[in-house]
Motif scaffolding. Structure first.
Motif, PDB file in Angstrom:
ATOM      1  N   LEU A  57     -27.594  42.501   7.584  1.00  0.00           N
ATOM      2  CA  LEU A  57     -27.400  41.438   8.559  1.00  0.00           C
ATOM      3  C   LEU A  57     -28.028  41.813   9.899  1.00  0.00           C
ATOM      4  N   MET A  58     -27.821  43.042  10.333  1.00  0.00           N
ATOM      5  CA  MET A  58     -28.431  43.504  11.583  1.00  0.00           C
ATOM      6  C   MET A  58     -29.948  43.404  11.491  1.00  0.00           C
ATOM      7  N   ALA A  91     -22.083  42.429  14.213  1.00  0.00           N
ATOM      8  CA  ALA A  91     -22.696  43.219  13.139  1.00  0.00           C
ATOM      9  C   ALA A  91     -22.525  44.716  13.399  1.00  0.00           C
ATOM     10  N   GLU A 150     -19.022  45.594  12.563  1.00  0.00           N
ATOM     11  CA  GLU A 150     -18.897  45.633  11.103  1.00  0.00           C
ATOM     12  C   GLU A 150     -19.489  46.933  10.556  1.00  0.00           C
ATOM     13  N   ALA A 176     -23.743  44.924   6.090  1.00  0.00           N
ATOM     14  CA  ALA A 176     -23.704  44.952   7.556  1.00  0.00           C
ATOM     15  C   ALA A 176     -25.062  45.353   8.123  1.00  0.00           C
TER      16      ALA A 176
END
Length: 102
Positions: free
Chosen positions: A64-65, A15, A18, A61
């Motif tokens: 998601l983190m 992540a 990304e 991104a």
């Protein structure tokens, strides 16, 4: 003579990698849009249109983190990664150029 060896990329989560990639892509596009830089309106328009899609990927991104519980950005590590990936040059295009008046 060989060119100087590029330092290794620091260890990043997928992540984080990304995030760095999407951030630099957005910075490249912002540099192309920068009205204080030489360019044409069509090129800036195309970059602005592409920026929308890159901003979505950048948001994803970060989401998601956050979803994975990565609540802090490791600024020192991410800055090292940006430097290895030529981030200083790529983000400099977003800034105003130096004054040329005497």
């Amino acid at each position: 003579m060989l060119p100087p060896e590029i330092p290794p990329l620091p260890a990043l989560t997928r992540a984080e990698g990304e995030l760095i990639d999407r951030y630099l892509e957005a910075a490249d596009l912002l540099g192309r849009i920068n009205p204080a830089r030489h360019g044409d309106t069509y090129g800036a328009l195309r970059a602005a249109q592409a920026l929308v899609a890159k901003a979505v990927l950048l948001r994803d991104a970060l989401a998601l983190m956050h979803h994975r519980g990565e609540s802090e950005l490791s600024a020192a590590t991410l800055a090292r990664a940006l430097r290895v990936l030529d981030g200083e040059r790529r983000t400099a295009r977003v800034c105003l150029p130096p004054r040329s008046d005497g």
